[in-house]
Design a protein around this motif. Structure first.
Motif, PDB file in Angstrom:
ATOM      1  N   ARG A 105      14.069  13.285  -2.711  1.00 13.66           N
ATOM      2  CA  ARG A 105      14.896  12.186  -2.224  1.00 13.66           C
ATOM      3  C   ARG A 105      14.218  10.824  -2.371  1.00 13.66           C
ATOM      4  O   ARG A 105      14.837   9.786  -2.134  1.00 13.66           O
ATOM      5  CB  ARG A 105      15.180  12.478  -0.753  1.00 13.66           C
ATOM      6  CG  ARG A 105      16.110  11.536  -0.064  1.00 13.66           C
ATOM      7  CD  ARG A 105      16.298  11.933   1.386  1.00 13.66           C
ATOM      8  NE  ARG A 105      17.184  13.071   1.559  1.00 13.66           N
ATOM      9  CZ  ARG A 105      17.099  13.959   2.558  1.00 13.66           C
ATOM     10  NH1 ARG A 105      16.146  13.836   3.452  1.00 13.66           N
ATOM     11  NH2 ARG A 105      17.945  14.950   2.642  1.00 13.66           N
ATOM     12  N   LEU A 106      12.924  10.793  -2.743  1.00 10.81           N
ATOM     13  CA  LEU A 106      12.219   9.512  -2.713  1.00 10.81           C
ATOM     14  C   LEU A 106      12.282   8.788  -4.052  1.00 10.81           C
ATOM     15  O   LEU A 106      11.692   9.236  -5.040  1.00 10.81           O
ATOM     16  CB  LEU A 106      10.751   9.713  -2.325  1.00 10.81           C
ATOM     17  CG  LEU A 106      10.464   9.644  -0.821  1.00 10.81           C
ATOM     18  CD1 LEU A 106      11.087  10.834  -0.119  1.00 10.81           C
ATOM     19  CD2 LEU A 106       8.985   9.576  -0.550  1.00 10.81           C
ATOM     20  N   ALA A 107      12.982   7.655  -4.075  1.00  7.72           N
ATOM     21  CA  ALA A 107      12.944   6.772  -5.240  1.00  7.72           C
ATOM     22  C   ALA A 107      11.515   6.259  -5.370  1.00  7.72           C
ATOM     23  O   ALA A 107      10.886   5.891  -4.379  1.00  7.72           O
ATOM     24  CB  ALA A 107      13.909   5.613  -5.046  1.00  7.72           C
ATOM     25  N   HIS A 108      10.993   6.240  -6.584  1.00 14.08           N
ATOM     26  CA  HIS A 108       9.568   5.943  -6.719  1.00 14.08           C
ATOM     27  C   HIS A 108       9.245   5.268  -8.044  1.00 14.08           C
ATOM     28  O   HIS A 108      10.043   5.291  -8.989  1.00 14.08           O
ATOM     29  CB  HIS A 108       8.755   7.236  -6.618  1.00 14.08           C
ATOM     30  CG  HIS A 108       9.145   8.253  -7.660  1.00 14.08           C
ATOM     31  ND1 HIS A 108       8.480   8.395  -8.844  1.00 14.08           N
ATOM     32  CD2 HIS A 108      10.165   9.131  -7.705  1.00 14.08           C
ATOM     33  CE1 HIS A 108       9.061   9.335  -9.576  1.00 14.08           C
ATOM     34  NE2 HIS A 108      10.103   9.789  -8.918  1.00 14.08           N
ATOM     35  N   VAL A 109       8.056   4.663  -8.084  1.00 15.41           N
ATOM     36  CA  VAL A 109       7.479   4.134  -9.317  1.00 15.41           C
ATOM     37  C   VAL A 109       6.063   4.681  -9.344  1.00 15.41           C
ATOM     38  O   VAL A 109       5.179   4.143  -8.688  1.00 15.41           O
ATOM     39  CB  VAL A 109       7.422   2.603  -9.323  1.00 15.41           C
ATOM     40  CG1 VAL A 109       6.939   2.109 -10.676  1.00 15.41           C
ATOM     41  CG2 VAL A 109       8.766   2.005  -8.976  1.00 15.41           C
ATOM     42  N   MET A 115       0.811  -1.217   0.000  1.00 13.58           N
ATOM     43  CA  MET A 115       0.000   0.000   0.000  1.00 13.58           C
ATOM     44  C   MET A 115       0.844   1.266   0.000  1.00 13.58           C
ATOM     45  O   MET A 115       0.314   2.354  -0.173  1.00 13.58           O
ATOM     46  CB  MET A 115      -0.885   0.014   1.241  1.00 13.58           C
ATOM     47  CG  MET A 115      -1.960  -1.027   1.240  1.00 13.58           C
ATOM     48  SD  MET A 115      -3.193  -0.652   0.027  1.00 13.58           S
ATOM     49  CE  MET A 115      -4.073   0.670   0.861  1.00 13.58           C
ATOM     50  N   ALA A 116       2.140   1.122   0.284  1.00 11.26           N
ATOM     51  CA  ALA A 116       2.993   2.308   0.321  1.00 11.26           C
ATOM     52  C   ALA A 116       3.007   2.908  -1.073  1.00 11.26           C
ATOM     53  O   ALA A 116       3.142   2.188  -2.063  1.00 11.26           O
ATOM     54  CB  ALA A 116       4.394   1.948   0.772  1.00 11.26           C
ATOM     55  N   GLU A 117       2.862   4.217  -1.140  1.00 13.34           N
ATOM     56  CA  GLU A 117       2.663   4.814  -2.449  1.00 13.34           C
ATOM     57  C   GLU A 117       3.830   5.689  -2.882  1.00 13.34           C
ATOM     58  O   GLU A 117       4.403   5.514  -3.950  1.00 13.34           O
ATOM     59  CB  GLU A 117       1.347   5.612  -2.428  1.00 13.34           C
ATOM     60  CG  GLU A 117       0.144   4.674  -2.330  1.00 13.34           C
ATOM     61  CD  GLU A 117      -1.126   5.351  -1.845  1.00 13.34           C
ATOM     62  OE1 GLU A 117      -1.075   6.515  -1.441  1.00 13.34           O
ATOM     63  OE2 GLU A 117      -2.181   4.681  -1.868  1.00 13.34           O
ATOM     64  N   GLY A 118       4.219   6.617  -2.031  1.00 13.35           N
ATOM     65  CA  GLY A 118       5.106   7.692  -2.447  1.00 13.35           C
ATOM     66  C   GLY A 118       6.490   7.290  -2.883  1.00 13.35           C
ATOM     67  O   GLY A 118       6.921   7.586  -3.989  1.00 13.35           O
TER      68      GLY A 118
END
Lengths: 620, 262
Positions: free
Chosen positions: A143-147, A64-67
């Protein structure tokens, strides 16, 4: 190996006779990001490793983690480094964090993220082809690596596929109800295994193992409005307490500022902070961008004080300060709560989160695809055309099992805790994005430490068989104990959630906290006479009855610590003690199971002192 | 606002079962899973159903609603007439454990059979570089939440239990395609997809794409390109000619078939 005729579960040879038993070096309870990362590390260190989880593999809340995953890789901002990340984390936690955990976390997160890429993760890219990084509350640099906004899914799937490739044994839909200590030892004795049941069949199972890593996640299901699923019943917290370990920081519960408020069916469902990171703003029913009225002294120097400056920041971070919408979560959640209480809320009791008027539809669909989908499908709202209605939702517990920062070992030999069920790392408030990195950094450390502990053992501790029998008796008590007239576990859970929401919520006060403690005592009594219908095969009512035992114990910890701490800090706000107090800021509250085993005792403990070279980061 | 919903839910286990009738109060904006949860809390505490996130992100609550494979948490009651009876049954392609819960271990076994990602070494600075446009193809497939509705609906296994050992199913064709299109992977999985995973048994009826709650274009974007690439490798006359006259097939650059001994 024999398979169960109905479920296909693998069984040991003893299973058909009576009790199924397995032997491992390291048993990991929980298969979210922390549990999977710990299992990979333990396996790679040579330990015979098993993962035991309540759901199917790949369904844990990490999904569920999104950011994104916070890591100072410097792909967008070369100025970023671990020192800056460390400082942001400590300040976000209002300096109550365990400094050593915050340091290790900031130092090791970049390599842990790059490792995911070695295992097949496909992160969004920068123009140079590096892992892209996005803005989030409380982080100085992007700073947030994301998809997109499904980073958690990418992370859990990557770790799951890695664990499968390594051939690590997974016991799915299997719930651990008790930890087993070594026979013939006192409360301080070492861990010797774990006892639980298969949810599919209701059959009991014993894991004999000299080390157990708890990675069970949070406690969110103790609250009515929550972003957490049925699994988050504080199992690891409660297992640790009953095994003799201690919990810290339990008064700090994070209410995420942006949960859905309408329709009732989805109340509490998470709306990612990325909406604000990507330009979304908060407005009240009068159309006012109200966050400028809520900038605390502590963050004044680094927060924009006009809409013009805030808007310029997205493109020019060097010459402008951050928009107040990107203050840490505790600040934003309190501000939203105040606006709603002051009568400036939306028709459904939330406030507006608006990205539609700020970014074009293509950008929104590209950057926030699952938010677009979620609002479209569940609320008939097109977020590219109209604002979302949102409000605070119980999201995360900062408190958890007290651990050694370097090894994640608890005070009980052989017992480790990682991820949300451990405490210290995030202090009084967690920054967005620091959870996924926490899981990776400390999961990896715990797995390696547990494997090293086991490899150094000459004699394996033998599990106490009386405890196994006691576990069996306790587990079936709800079927046999009260019989007629016993109460339905769903009703007790509902009443607990209501009490925690109303009395131990975002804003707390002494009288309500005292009331909550007596409510919890009354619920504990009612739970003794709980009755479950049906039989042991895949019976959700029975599963809930067993989980409730943990939920009640952990709720008591939260309420007790919240009543004790007479100040406001991070995820703990007292109406009767509105400001922070430096004396309270220098100590943790520690909870242990009481002598009778019926509740918890509370003590004060000084915070570990940060070395002078790290202190210098906080001198302006 | 609220109304009484009529439901028929399959109750039973491996030894058999049947549809049972329920009436449950529901309200505006609710989904089928809400109705089932209310049944659990008020009428039938032991009604078995899997669920986790209740937001269409984890893929736990797969079942068949009026015969159609759906997620219980993403099927809104407002899609049905208030007088209509909603029938909920477990996924048909998998053995029932109890009520709406099925044994989906088939999928976890197939996942274990798949050779994992084998990347090239990192760049000199310890990082990896890939272009956004190149990762996007794989990212579409990695949206998969493993609800297994595509596996449930695929008639190759839905109606032919005996095909299961030789057929991995759409979810895993997606995974083969994802790895095959990964910019940094070094394995050639085409032959494996064709032989061991049974890609050839798929006759692209697109049923999987229709039921995918994530809207992944499984057939068009994963299965058909994989089939084409398998065919290229096997029969493409240009590839054959190229190999005869010593032109390298660039499709194999940086990739090896994991089954080759070296």
């Amino acid at each position: 190996m024999a398979r169960h005729p109905m479920t296909g579960n693998e069984m040991s040879s003893e299973a058909e006779s009576r009790l199924e038993r397995h032997h491992y070096d390291v048993v990991i309870v929980g298969a979210g990001g922390a549990g999977l990362r710990a299992a990979i590390a333990a396996h790679e260190a040579g330990a015979h490793t098993a993962i035991v989880c309540k759901s199917l593999l790949g369904k844990a809340h990490t999904v569920m983690a999104e950011g994104g995953i916070a890591a100072a890789m410097g792909n967008r901002w070369p100025e970023d480094n671990w020192e800056v990340h460390f400082r942001d984390t400590m300040r976000g936690g209002k300096m109550l964090n365990n400094w050593r955990m915050a340091q290790l976390h900031a130092q090791e997160a970049p390599e842990r993220v790059q490792e995911l890429e070695d295992w097949g993760a496909l992160f969004d890219r920068t123009e140079d082809g590096l892992i892209s990084q996005r803005d989030f509350g409380g982080h100085k640099y992007a700073r947030l690596a994301h998809v997109g906004d499904r980073t958690g899914l990418e992370m859990i799937r990557t770790l799951q596929q890695r664990a499968v490739a390594l051939g690590i044994d997974v016991f799915m839909e299997c719930t651990i109800t008790d930890l087993l200590k070594a026979a013939g030892t006192d409360e301080e004795g070492p861990i010797a295994g774990a006892f639980g049941y298969w949810r599919e069949t209701g059959r009991f199972v014993v894991f004999e193992a000299p080390s157990v890593i708890l990675a069970t996640g949070g406690i969110g299901k103790a609250y009515k409005v929550t972003s957490n699923s049925w699994e988050y019943t504080g199992d690891g917290h409660a297992l640790a307490l009953r095994a003799g370990a201690s919990l810290i920081n339990m008064e700090f519960v994070q209410f995420h500022p942006t949960g859905m408020v309408w329709p009732p069916s989805v109340k509490g469902l998470l709306v990612t902070e990325s909406v604000r990171g990507d330009g979304g703003i908060l407005k009240n029913s009068e159309g006012k961008r109200f966050m400028f009225d809520y900038i605390p002294e502590f963050f004044k120097a680094e927060t924009a004080d006009s809409e013009e400056e805030a808007d310029r920041w997205y493109d020019d971070k060097k010459n402008n300060r951050r928009p107040p919408e990107l203050l840490p979560r505790d600040e934003v959640a309190r501000a939203i709560n105040s606006e709603i209480k002051a009568g400036r809320g939306t028709p459904h009791g939330g406030i507006y989160l608006d990205i539609a008027s700020r970014r074009d539809a293509d950008f929104i669909r590209k950057r926030l695809p699952s938010m677009y989908h979620q609002f479209k499908e569940l609320a008939d709202v097109d977020i590219t055309a109209e604002p979302m209605e949102i409000g605070p939702t119980c999201h995360y517990v900062m408190g958890g099992v007290e651990v050694d920062p370097d090894t994640e070992a608890t005070s009980i030999t052989g017992l480790y805790a990682v991820g949300e069920c451990s405490g210290g790392m995030h202090g009084s408030n967690r920054l967005g994005g620091n959870s996924l990195s926490d899981l990776l950094v400390f999961g990896s450390r715990a797995g390696a430490a547990a494997a090293a502990y086991v490899s150094g053992l000459d004699v394996l501790p033998k599990a106490d068989e009386h405890a196994v029998q006691a576990g069996e008796r306790r587990a079936v008590a709800a079927f046999t104990g009260s019989g007629e007239g016993g109460e339905n576990p769903y009703t007790i859970q509902h009443d607990l959630q209501q009490a925690m929401n109303d009395l131990v919520g975002i804003i707390r006060t002494s009288s309500e906290l005292e009331e909550s403690l007596s409510s919890i005592e009354a619920l504990k009594e009612r739970a003794k006479a709980m009755a479950v219908e049906g039989h042991r095969q895949y019976n959700p009512g029975w599963h809930l009855a067993l989980d409730l035992r943990n939920m009640l114990l952990v709720s008591e910890c939260i309420a007790k610590a919240a009543l004790e701490r007479q100040e406001s800090r991070g995820g703990h706000t007292r109406d009767d003690f509105p400001g922070p107090d430096p004396e309270w800021g220098a100590k943790n509250l520690v909870l242990r199971l009481n002598a009778a085993g019926t509740g918890v005792d509370l003590t004060h403990q000084p915070l570990p002192v940060m070395p002078d070279d790290l202190k210098s980061y906080f001198e302006e | 606002m609220g109304y009484d919903l009529k439901m028929r839910i399959w109750r039973g286990d491996q030894s058999g079962g049947d549809l049972q009738d329920y009436t449950v109060e529901v309200s505006e904006g609710e989904v089928v899973l809400d109705a089932i949860h209310r049944l659990q809390a008020t009428q039938s505490g032991d009604l078995a159903v899997r669920w986790n996130c209740k937001a269409g992100k984890c893929g736990s609550c797969s079942a068949e609603i009026n015969g159609r494979p759906r997620l219980l948490c993403m099927t809104r009651l407002s899609d049905f007439d208030q007088t209509e009876t909603i029938t909920v049954t477990p996924m048909r392609a998998f053995p029932v454990i109890r009520d709406l819960v099925t044994d989906v271990s088939f999928n976890y076994e197939k996942a274990r059979e798949l050779p994992s990602f084998q990347p090239q070494p990192r760049d000199a600075d310890g990082k990896r570089r890939m272009m956004q446009v190149d990762v996007e193809r794989g990212q579409e497939f990695r949206k998969c939440i493993e609800c297994f509705l595509c596996q449930d609906t695929c008639h190759v296994v839905r109606d032919h239990e005996d095909n299961k050992p030789a057929f991995a199913g759409p979810r895993f064709f997606l995974r083969y395609a994802e790895l095959d299109m990964h910019p940094l992977d070094t394995h050639d999985r085409r032959a494996l997809a064709q032989d061991a995973a049974g890609l050839g048994m798929c006759n692209i009826t697109k049923c999987c794409t229709e039921v995918c709650p994530e809207g992944i274009r499984i057939t068009d974007n994963a299965i058909i390109p994989m089939k084409e690439r398998v065919v290229d490798r096997k029969f493409d006359p240009l590839v054959w000619l190229g190999s005869k006259i010593g032109v390298r097939n660039r499709d194999n650059d940086g990739r090896t078939d994991p089954r080759d001994p070296d």
